[in-house]
Design a protein around this motif. Structure first.
Motif, PDB file in Angstrom:
ATOM      1  N   CYS A   1      -5.592  -1.674  -2.862  1.00  0.00           N
ATOM      2  CA  CYS A   1      -4.598  -1.918  -1.804  1.00  0.00           C
ATOM      3  C   CYS A   1      -5.207  -1.713  -0.422  1.00  0.00           C
ATOM      4  O   CYS A   1      -4.906  -2.461   0.522  1.00  0.00           O
ATOM      5  N   ARG A   2      -6.054  -0.696  -0.278  1.00  0.00           N
ATOM      6  CA  ARG A   2      -6.688  -0.442   1.016  1.00  0.00           C
ATOM      7  C   ARG A   2      -7.577  -1.620   1.411  1.00  0.00           C
ATOM      8  O   ARG A   2      -7.526  -2.087   2.561  1.00  0.00           O
ATOM      9  N   ARG A   3      -8.361  -2.124   0.466  1.00  0.00           N
ATOM     10  CA  ARG A   3      -9.228  -3.266   0.763  1.00  0.00           C
ATOM     11  C   ARG A   3      -8.407  -4.524   1.055  1.00  0.00           C
ATOM     12  O   ARG A   3      -8.762  -5.330   1.917  1.00  0.00           O
TER      13      ARG A   3
ATOM     14  N   MET B   1       0.827  -1.197   0.000  1.00  0.00           N
ATOM     15  CA  MET B   1       0.000   0.000   0.000  1.00  0.00           C
ATOM     16  C   MET B   1       0.871   1.261   0.000  1.00  0.00           C
ATOM     17  O   MET B   1       0.575   2.241  -0.704  1.00  0.00           O
TER      18      MET B   1
ATOM     19  N   LEU C   1      -5.436  -4.575   2.425  1.00  0.00           N
ATOM     20  CA  LEU C   1      -4.861  -4.428   3.756  1.00  0.00           C
ATOM     21  C   LEU C   1      -5.902  -4.711   4.829  1.00  0.00           C
ATOM     22  O   LEU C   1      -5.594  -5.331   5.864  1.00  0.00           O
ATOM     23  N   GLU C   2      -7.149  -4.303   4.616  1.00  0.00           N
ATOM     24  CA  GLU C   2      -8.209  -4.566   5.587  1.00  0.00           C
ATOM     25  C   GLU C   2      -8.425  -6.070   5.760  1.00  0.00           C
ATOM     26  O   GLU C   2      -8.554  -6.569   6.891  1.00  0.00           O
TER      27      GLU C   2
ATOM     28  N   LYS D   1      -4.961   2.299  -5.485  1.00  0.00           N
ATOM     29  CA  LYS D   1      -4.886   2.600  -4.057  1.00  0.00           C
ATOM     30  C   LYS D   1      -6.088   2.031  -3.307  1.00  0.00           C
ATOM     31  O   LYS D   1      -5.967   1.551  -2.179  1.00  0.00           O
ATOM     32  N   ASP D   2      -7.273   2.058  -3.951  1.00  0.00           N
ATOM     33  CA  ASP D   2      -8.461   1.514  -3.315  1.00  0.00           C
ATOM     34  C   ASP D   2      -8.353   0.003  -3.155  1.00  0.00           C
ATOM     35  O   ASP D   2      -8.726  -0.548  -2.114  1.00  0.00           O
TER      36      ASP D   2
END
Length: 825
Positions: free
Chosen positions: A35-37, A18, A39-40, A32-33
Motif C-alpha cells: 500500500c505504501r508503494r 492505506m 501510494l507513492e 502495508k508495504d
C-alpha cells in the motif's frame, strides 16, 4: 470514447486504502508495504494528471492512458469497498452480539489477509506500469497548481434571475403576429433557431405579454421535447394527471376545454418530423374559436415545414446586447467600470460568441469575480475558438467553460448525462447530490465536520452559477431546489461521458463492453427480453429503469440482481414487480436504491439489511411493515419510507445514527414515532400524510442537529413536540401544513435563534402567533397560506403585527405543493 477526470481522486482512494490496510491488517506487513508503494506511485501520477486530462481532448493515446488508469482505480475502489464492508459487517455483528464464536475464529484465519494482499500487489504492479507509460508522454508536473476545495461564491447566488436582454424587437414582432389578423380558424407560428439562442425565453416573454393575455381566452404551455407523443401532448394540454385515460376520453376532454374559445397553445422544443402525427394533433385542435394560434419553438427548420404556417427565424444578439449580457454575468453590479482592462478583454470575448446568449452567459459566469488579467486573456486567446465550426456551433465555446471546472465538478456534471432531459424529477438538488455521492464523485473535505452532502450542494450551486444547470426554482417552504438543464449542456455532458453510458430503449440490441451506466425511461413492456449483451456488463455501476410497466406486466428482476454485483445505483421506481429477491444482499457495493411507487411490492426481504454500504433508500411502497433488521443499515444517510405498521420497533429506524434526511409519507396506520430517536446527525425531517399520528411532548428529543422540519397533513397533531427545543440553535426552516388540530404555536418558539423561514399552511384553527415571535431575529420570511384570520392579524395594524413587524410576511391564497418536491418524484 468518453473522457476521464481523476485529478484528486487517485491519491484520495489510495490513501484510503492505506489507512484501511493499517487498521485491518496490523500484522500483515507485506500488505502495508504494498500500500505504501502504491501510494507513492499514485502521488507521482497525481502530479501530472491535470496535464493529461487537458491533453486527452486532442489525443487518443492520452485518453487511452487515462482509461487504463480509470480501470485500475475502479479495482482499487472495489478493494476499498470490500475492506469497508467487512469492517461494517463486524460492527453489526458486535452490535447484535451474534456469531461471537465465528468472529473469534475468523481473527485467527490468515487466508483473507493473504488474498487481499495478493490483490493489492497485482494492482500495484498495474499502476507501476501505467506510471512507466506516462514517461513517454512528457506530461507537465502541475501539482503546484492544485485547485483549492470549492467554498462557494455568495455574491453570485444561483437564485439570481438575469433580466432578458436584446429581445424587445423580436417580442414586438411576434406579439403583433399573434394579436393581429384573427380571421383564420387556427394558424401556426414557428420560432426557429439553434439551441442557446433563447427561443424558449422569447416564447415566455410573448406568452406573458399583457396584450396576449387579454387577446386569448385560454393560454396553454406544453413542453414537448424529442419524443412527440400525441397522448403526452394532449395530457399536457388538458392538465390531467390521470395517465390511464383512453385516447378517446382524452380527446373528449380536449375538445370540451377548447370548444369555441380563442386559445394560444405554445409547444416548446418540438422535434416532430412526421406530417401524419402533426395532422392528428391539429385536427383535434380545430374546435377553437377563430384567431386561435399555435406557437412552436424548434431547433430544426424541417419541423417548421412539417407544422406549416408562418416561421420566425431567430437571430443572435447584437454586439451591444452581447456585451450587456456579459457584463451582468461577469461583473458584480456596477463593478465593470472598476476593471477597465478586464472590460476591454471581456468585450472582445463577448463578440466572439456570435450572438448566442447561452454561450455569453456561460463564459461570463466562468469569469465572474476573477480579476487576474491572464485568466481573461487565456479565454480570449484559447485555441478552442479556432476549431472548425459550423455556423453558430457553440459546443467548443461551452467546452471552454467546462475545461475551467475542477476535476471533481467535471465528473459530477458529466454524470448528469445519465438522466434524460424529460425526467424532471432528477433535476432536484438532493437527488443529484445523492447520486454523486453514490458514485464516489464528491471529494473528501479537508475541513472538519464538512459532510459530503454540503460539498455536493456547493458543487450543485457552482454548476448553476456557471450556467451548466439553470432555471432554478425553490419551493416556497424551502423543501427542495429544482432545476433544469439546457439541451446544449446535456449534449455536452453526453459527449464528455462518452461510451461509458448507454440509454436503453426498444431499439437497443447491443451494449459496448465499456458501458458502466445504463438508464431507460421508455416503456419496455413490449420487449420480450433484455439484450444478452446487457448482462455481460460486469462493471456496471448504474442501472436506472423507470419503465412504468402496467400491473399485468409485472416482471422478475432476478437477472438484474444476479448480474451486476458492482452496482452503486439501482433505481426501479415506477417499475412493477411482486417480489424483491433475497439475493439483493449480493449487491454489497450498493449506495443508492429506489423501489418507490411499486403497488405490488408488499414486503422486503430481511437480506436487504445486509447492504451495509447503502446511503440512500427510497421505499415509498404499499409495505405492510419494514424488515426488523433496519438498524443494521449503519451507513444509511437518506431514508424515505411508507409503511402501514402502527409503530416502529425500538431497535429500528431510531437507531440509524448516520441518517441526515428522513421522510415518512402516507403511513396510514402510524400512531407514534419510534420510542427512542438517537438521530443525532439528522438535519432534515419530513412527516407527511400520516392521519393517525399523534406527537407527544417527548417526541423529537435528541434531534440536536435538525435544520429543516416539515409537518404536513397530520390531523391529530395538537401541539409542536416540546422535544424539538433541543434543536433551538440549529433549526432554520419550519413548515406546518394542513394540520387542522393545531390551535397554537408554543411560546418557546422564540428560543429558535437560527430560524430563517416559517411557513404555516392551511391550519384553520391557528389564528394567532406567540409574542415570543419578536425574539426570532434571524427570521427572514413568514409565509401564511390559506389561513385568512391569521393573515389578517399579521397585516400592518393587525393584532399580531407587533410580533412580526421585523419579518417579511407573505400571504398566499392557494395551498403549496410539497409532496412531489420533497420525495423527489
Amino acid at each position: 470514447m468518453g473522457e476521464t477526470f481523476l485529478f484528486g481522486f487517485v491519491e484520495e482512494v489510495c490513501m484510503k486504502l492505506m489507512s484501511l490496510a493499517a487498521q485491518e491488517f496490523k500484522q500483515a506487513w507485506g500488505v502495508k508495504d504494498e500500500c505504501r508503494r502504491l501510494l507513492e506511485t499514485a502521488s507521482a501520477i497525481e502530479a501530472v494528471l491535470l496535464d493529461a486530462e487537458e491533453r486527452q481532448v486532442h489525443s487518443h493515446s492520452e485518453r487511452l492512458w487515462l482509461k487504463k488508469l480509470q480501470d485500475v482505480m475502479d479495482d482499487i475502489s472495489n478493494v476499498v469497498d470490500d475492506m469497508e464492508i467487512e469492517a461494517l459487517r463486524r460492527r453489526v455483528d458486535a452490535m447484535s452480539n451474534e456469531n461471537q464464536i465465528m468472529k473469534k475464529v475468523s481473527n485467527f484465519l490468515p487466508q483473507p489477509h493473504l488474498k487481499m494482499g495478493e490483490k493489492i500487489k497485482k494492482i500495484r504492479k498495474r499502476i507501476d506500469d501505467i506510471y512507466k507509460d506516462a514517461q513517454h508522454f512528457n506530461f507537465r508536473n502541475t501539482i503546484t497548481n492544485k485547485p483549492a476545495t470549492f467554498k462557494g461564491r455568495e455574491t453570485y447566488s444561483y437564485v439570481r434571475q438575469s433580466e432578458v436582454i436584446g429581445r424587445d424587437d423580436d417580442k414586438e414582432i411576434l406579439v403583433r403576429k399573434l394579436v393581429e389578423g384573427s380571421s383564420c380558424e387556427l394558424s401556426v407560428l414557428s420560432i426557429v433557431g439553434m439551441g442557446g439562442l433563447g427561443k424558449t425565453v422569447l416564447a415566455q416573454l410573448v406568452f406573458h405579454d399583457e396584450r396576449v393575455k387579454s387577446h386569448f381566452e385560454q393560454r396553454i404551455w406544453v413542453h414537448v421535447s424529442t419524443d412527440f407523443n400525441l397522448r403526452r401532448v394532449i395530457l399536457g394540454i388538458v392538465g390531467t394527471e390521470n395517465k390511464n385515460l383512453s385516447l378517446e376520453r382524452l380527446q373528449q376532454l380536449l375538445r370540451k376545454m377548447l370548444n369555441g374559445k380563442r386559445f394560444l397553445l405554445v409547444l416548446d422544443d418540438v422535434w416532430i418530423r412526421k406530417v401524419d402525427q402533426w395532422k392528428d394533433l391539429r385536427d383535434l385542435l380545430m374546435v377553437g374559436g377563430n384567431g386561435s394560434k399555435i406557437v412552436v419553438t424548434t431547433r430544426e427548420d424541417i419541423v417548421a415545414t412539417v407544422v406549416s404556417g408562418d416561421r420566425y427565424m431567430l437571430g443572435g444578439l447584437s454586439d451591444d446586447d452581447c456585451w450587456s449580457l456579459f457584463v451582468k454575468e461577469a461583473f458584480e453590479e456596477g463593478k465593470d467600470n472598476e476593471h477597465q482592462e478586464l472590460a476591454d478583454i471581456g468585450r472582445k470575448i463577448a463578440m466572439k460568441n456570435k450572438g448566442v446568449p447561452l454561450s455569453v452567459k456561460t463564459l461570463g459566469g466562468m469569469l465572474f469575480s476573477k480579476t487576474d488579467e491572464r485568466e481573461w486573456l487565456s479565454v480570449l486567446n484559447s485555441d478552442i475558438w479556432k476549431l472548425d465550426q459550423r455556423e453558430y456551433d457553440i459546443m467548443p465555446i461551452l467546452r471552454l467553460s467546462f475545461d475551467q471546472l475542477p476535476s471533481y465538478m467535471k465528473r459530477c456534471f458529466a454524470y448528469c448525462a445519465v438522466i434524460p432531459q424529460s425526467t424532471h424529477a432528477f433535476k432536484i438538488k438532493e437527488v443529484m447530490v445523492q447520486l454523486w455521492m453514490a458514485q464516489g464523485l464528491i471529494p473528501l473535505s479537508s475541513i472538519a465536520d464538512q459532510q459530503p452532502e454540503h460539498i455536493g450542494n456547493q458543487c450543485f450551486n457552482e454548476l448553476v452559477a456557471r450556467s451548466f444547470l439553470g432555471h432554478v426554482r425553490e419551493s416556497t417552504q424551502e423543501l427542495q431546489t429544482v432545476c433544469s438543464m439546457h439541451d446544449l449542456m446535456h449534449d455536452l455532458a453526453r459527449s464528455v461521458l462518452g461510451d461509458v453510458f448507454s440509454a436503453m430503449d426498444l431499439g437497443t440490441k447491443d451494449f459496448p463492453e465499456s458501458v458502466c451506466h445504463v438508464s431507460s425511461f421508455d416503456n419496455l413492456r413490449m420487449r420480450q427480453k433484455f439484450p444478452d449483451s446487457l448482462f455481460s456488463l460486469k462493471k456496471l455501476r448504474t442501472f436506472i429503469w423507470l419503465c412504468g410497466n402496467p400491473i399485468e406486466d409485472s416482471i422478475s428482476i432476478d437477472p438484474i440482481i444476479s448480474s451486476f454485483k458492482y452496482l452503486r445505483v439501482l433505481d426501479l421506481s415506477l417499475t412493477v414487480f411482486k417480489k424483491l429477491p433475497k439475493s439483493i444482499e449480493q449487491l454489497k457495493h450498493m449506495r443508492y436504491l429506489d423501489l418507490s411507487f411499486n403497488c405490488l411490492l408488499k414486503r422486503l426481504p430481511k437480506s436487504i439489511c445486509k447492504l451495509y454500504k447503502l446511503q440512500t433508500l427510497r421505499i415509498l411502497l404499499d409495505l405492510q411493515e419494514l424488515p426488523k433488521g433496519m438498524w443494521k443499515l449503519i451507513s444509511l444517510r437518506h431514508l424515505y419510507v411508507t409503511s402501514h405498521q402502527r409503530s416502529f420497533p425500538a431497535r429500528g429506524i431510531g437507531c440509524l445514527t448516520s441518517v441526515r434526511i428522513l421522510g415518512f409519507r402516507d403511513c396510514s396506520q402510524l400512531a407514534s414515532l419510534p420510542n427512542s430517536m438517537q438521530l443525532t446527525a439528522l438535519e432534515d425531517l419530513t412527516i407527511m400524510n400520516c392521519p393517525e399520528l399523534r406527537l407527544s411532548e417527548s417526541d423529537m428529543q435528541g434531534l440536536s442537529n435538525l435544520r429543516r422540519l416539515s409537518l404536513h397533513s397530520l390531523p391529530k397533531l395538537l401541539e409542536i413536540p416540546r422535544g424539538l427545543q433541543q434543536a433551538a440553535g440549529t433549526l432554520k426552516s419550519l413548515y406546518v401544513g394542513n394540520c387542522v388540530g393545531l390551535a397554537a404555536l408554543p411560546e418557546w418558539l422564540g428560543d429558535f435563534t437560527s430560524l430563517q423561514m416559517l411557513t404555516l399552511c392551511d391550519c384553520p384553527n391557528l389564528t394567532s402567533l406567540p409574542e415570543s415571535m419578536r425574539r426570532l431575529t434571524a427570521l427572514k420570511e413568514l409565509h401564511i397560506v390559506k389561513c385568512p384570520e391569521l393573515s389578517r392579524r399579521c397585516k400592518q395594524g393587525g393584532e399580531d403585527w407587533p410580533n412580526v413587524a421585523h419579518v417579511s410576511v407573505i400571504s398566499h391564497s392557494d395551498a403549496l405543493r410539497t409532496d412531489d418536491f420533497y420525495f423527489g418524484k
